[in-house]
Design a protein around this motif. Sequence first.
Motif, PDB file in Angstrom:
ATOM      1  N   SER A  92       0.824  -1.204   0.000  1.00  0.00           N
ATOM      2  CA  SER A  92       0.000   0.000   0.000  1.00  0.00           C
ATOM      3  C   SER A  92       0.860   1.257   0.000  1.00  0.00           C
ATOM      4  O   SER A  92       0.346   2.363   0.087  1.00  0.00           O
ATOM      5  N   GLY A  93       2.178   1.107  -0.107  1.00  0.00           N
ATOM      6  CA  GLY A  93       3.087   2.245  -0.086  1.00  0.00           C
ATOM      7  C   GLY A  93       3.009   3.079  -1.351  1.00  0.00           C
ATOM      8  O   GLY A  93       2.569   2.623  -2.404  1.00  0.00           O
ATOM      9  N   ASP A  94       3.432   4.326  -1.254  1.00  0.00           N
ATOM     10  CA  ASP A  94       3.433   5.242  -2.396  1.00  0.00           C
ATOM     11  C   ASP A  94       4.365   4.739  -3.484  1.00  0.00           C
ATOM     12  O   ASP A  94       5.493   4.342  -3.223  1.00  0.00           O
ATOM     13  N   GLY A  95       3.877   4.752  -4.710  1.00  0.00           N
ATOM     14  CA  GLY A  95       4.700   4.375  -5.852  1.00  0.00           C
ATOM     15  C   GLY A  95       5.021   2.896  -5.934  1.00  0.00           C
ATOM     16  O   GLY A  95       5.857   2.489  -6.717  1.00  0.00           O
ATOM     17  N   ALA A  96       4.370   2.080  -5.131  1.00  0.00           N
ATOM     18  CA  ALA A  96       4.657   0.644  -5.129  1.00  0.00           C
ATOM     19  C   ALA A  96       3.456  -0.115  -5.688  1.00  0.00           C
ATOM     20  O   ALA A  96       2.971  -1.054  -5.090  1.00  0.00           O
ATOM     21  N   ASP A  97       2.992   0.320  -6.843  1.00  0.00           N
ATOM     22  CA  ASP A  97       1.766  -0.235  -7.413  1.00  0.00           C
ATOM     23  C   ASP A  97       1.841  -1.725  -7.668  1.00  0.00           C
ATOM     24  O   ASP A  97       0.837  -2.408  -7.631  1.00  0.00           O
ATOM     25  N   SER A  98       3.024  -2.248  -7.956  1.00  0.00           N
ATOM     26  CA  SER A  98       3.101  -3.664  -8.313  1.00  0.00           C
ATOM     27  C   SER A  98       4.015  -4.460  -7.381  1.00  0.00           C
ATOM     28  O   SER A  98       4.440  -5.547  -7.729  1.00  0.00           O
ATOM     29  N   THR A  99       4.286  -3.944  -6.198  1.00  0.00           N
ATOM     30  CA  THR A  99       5.110  -4.672  -5.241  1.00  0.00           C
ATOM     31  C   THR A  99       4.248  -5.675  -4.488  1.00  0.00           C
ATOM     32  O   THR A  99       3.200  -5.335  -3.949  1.00  0.00           O
ATOM     33  N   VAL A 100       4.709  -6.922  -4.478  1.00  0.00           N
ATOM     34  CA  VAL A 100       3.997  -8.008  -3.795  1.00  0.00           C
ATOM     35  C   VAL A 100       4.834  -8.451  -2.598  1.00  0.00           C
ATOM     36  O   VAL A 100       6.047  -8.586  -2.694  1.00  0.00           O
ATOM     37  N   PHE A 101       4.159  -8.650  -1.475  1.00  0.00           N
ATOM     38  CA  PHE A 101       4.778  -9.214  -0.285  1.00  0.00           C
ATOM     39  C   PHE A 101       4.235 -10.635  -0.121  1.00  0.00           C
ATOM     40  O   PHE A 101       3.024 -10.840  -0.128  1.00  0.00           O
ATOM     41  N   ARG A 102       5.131 -11.597   0.033  1.00  0.00           N
ATOM     42  CA  ARG A 102       4.706 -12.976   0.263  1.00  0.00           C
ATOM     43  C   ARG A 102       5.264 -13.450   1.599  1.00  0.00           C
ATOM     44  O   ARG A 102       6.446 -13.289   1.893  1.00  0.00           O
ATOM     45  N   PHE A 103       4.385 -14.042   2.406  1.00  0.00           N
ATOM     46  CA  PHE A 103       4.763 -14.606   3.697  1.00  0.00           C
ATOM     47  C   PHE A 103       4.472 -16.099   3.655  1.00  0.00           C
ATOM     48  O   PHE A 103       3.356 -16.507   3.342  1.00  0.00           O
ATOM     49  N   CYS A 104       5.469 -16.921   3.979  1.00  0.00           N
ATOM     50  CA  CYS A 104       5.285 -18.368   4.002  1.00  0.00           C
ATOM     51  C   CYS A 104       5.527 -18.886   5.417  1.00  0.00           C
ATOM     52  O   CYS A 104       6.516 -18.517   6.063  1.00  0.00           O
ATOM     53  N   ALA A 111       8.463 -18.820   7.977  1.00  0.00           N
ATOM     54  CA  ALA A 111       9.627 -19.492   7.397  1.00  0.00           C
ATOM     55  C   ALA A 111      10.337 -18.609   6.384  1.00  0.00           C
ATOM     56  O   ALA A 111      11.557 -18.695   6.233  1.00  0.00           O
ATOM     57  N   GLU A 112       9.573 -17.756   5.679  1.00  0.00           N
ATOM     58  CA  GLU A 112      10.175 -16.925   4.631  1.00  0.00           C
ATOM     59  C   GLU A 112       9.265 -15.744   4.350  1.00  0.00           C
ATOM     60  O   GLU A 112       8.044 -15.849   4.379  1.00  0.00           O
ATOM     61  N   LYS A 113       9.878 -14.603   4.082  1.00  0.00           N
ATOM     62  CA  LYS A 113       9.141 -13.458   3.565  1.00  0.00           C
ATOM     63  C   LYS A 113       9.909 -12.920   2.364  1.00  0.00           C
ATOM     64  O   LYS A 113      11.136 -12.876   2.370  1.00  0.00           O
ATOM     65  N   VAL A 114       9.150 -12.632   1.303  1.00  0.00           N
ATOM     66  CA  VAL A 114       9.772 -12.241   0.034  1.00  0.00           C
ATOM     67  C   VAL A 114       9.031 -11.037  -0.497  1.00  0.00           C
ATOM     68  O   VAL A 114       7.801 -10.955  -0.419  1.00  0.00           O
ATOM     69  N   GLU A 115       9.781 -10.105  -1.067  1.00  0.00           N
ATOM     70  CA  GLU A 115       9.210  -8.933  -1.736  1.00  0.00           C
ATOM     71  C   GLU A 115       9.626  -9.008  -3.210  1.00  0.00           C
ATOM     72  O   GLU A 115      10.796  -9.213  -3.503  1.00  0.00           O
ATOM     73  N   TYR A 116       8.667  -8.865  -4.126  1.00  0.00           N
ATOM     74  CA  TYR A 116       8.990  -8.905  -5.562  1.00  0.00           C
ATOM     75  C   TYR A 116       7.992  -8.058  -6.340  1.00  0.00           C
ATOM     76  O   TYR A 116       6.940  -7.675  -5.816  1.00  0.00           O
ATOM     77  N   GLU A 117       8.353  -7.762  -7.571  1.00  0.00           N
ATOM     78  CA  GLU A 117       7.486  -6.979  -8.452  1.00  0.00           C
ATOM     79  C   GLU A 117       6.568  -7.912  -9.238  1.00  0.00           C
ATOM     80  O   GLU A 117       7.034  -8.903  -9.789  1.00  0.00           O
ATOM     81  N   MET A 118       5.291  -7.582  -9.269  1.00  0.00           N
ATOM     82  CA  MET A 118       4.329  -8.367 -10.030  1.00  0.00           C
ATOM     83  C   MET A 118       4.566  -8.152 -11.523  1.00  0.00           C
ATOM     84  O   MET A 118       4.827  -7.039 -11.954  1.00  0.00           O
ATOM     85  N   LYS A 119       4.486  -9.234 -12.285  1.00  0.00           N
ATOM     86  CA  LYS A 119       4.725  -9.138 -13.731  1.00  0.00           C
ATOM     87  C   LYS A 119       3.438  -9.076 -14.482  1.00  0.00           C
ATOM     88  O   LYS A 119       2.428  -9.478 -14.107  1.00  0.00           O
TER      89      LYS A 119
END
Length: 119
Positions: A92-104, A111-119
């Motif tokens: 929900s951050g400014d300018g982060a329209d396609s940033t995805v946060f994944r929590f496993c 066990a893991e948290k990952v931040e990546y750009e949605m394609k």
Amino acid sequence: MAQRKGCLIGCGVALVLGIGAVVLLLFGIGKIADVADKTLLDPGVYTSVKTGDPEAAVREKLPSGESFVKGALKEGGPAEPGGSSCSWYLSSGDGADSTVFRFCFKDGKLAEKVEYEMK
């Protein structure tokens, strides 16, 4: 008389189409609000949790993540760790329209948290 009857039929059709358009608009607005409520995550929450944190404590800070965009958020991300249960969120951050946060989660811990750009 026939002209008046045709006018009434035309007005009735226009009224039904107008009501249908309003219903579709409200449905669309509801779906957008649903996505915002269930999938948007503040970047501060992402940075505040650490791997190894208890799953219950992390999930308290997260929205449900269950919405119709979940499948789209999964695409293009890294492989999920084996035997884990994952949740995906949009930043929900400014300018982060396609940033995805994944929590496993695995064995009751993050066990893991990952931040990546949605394609």
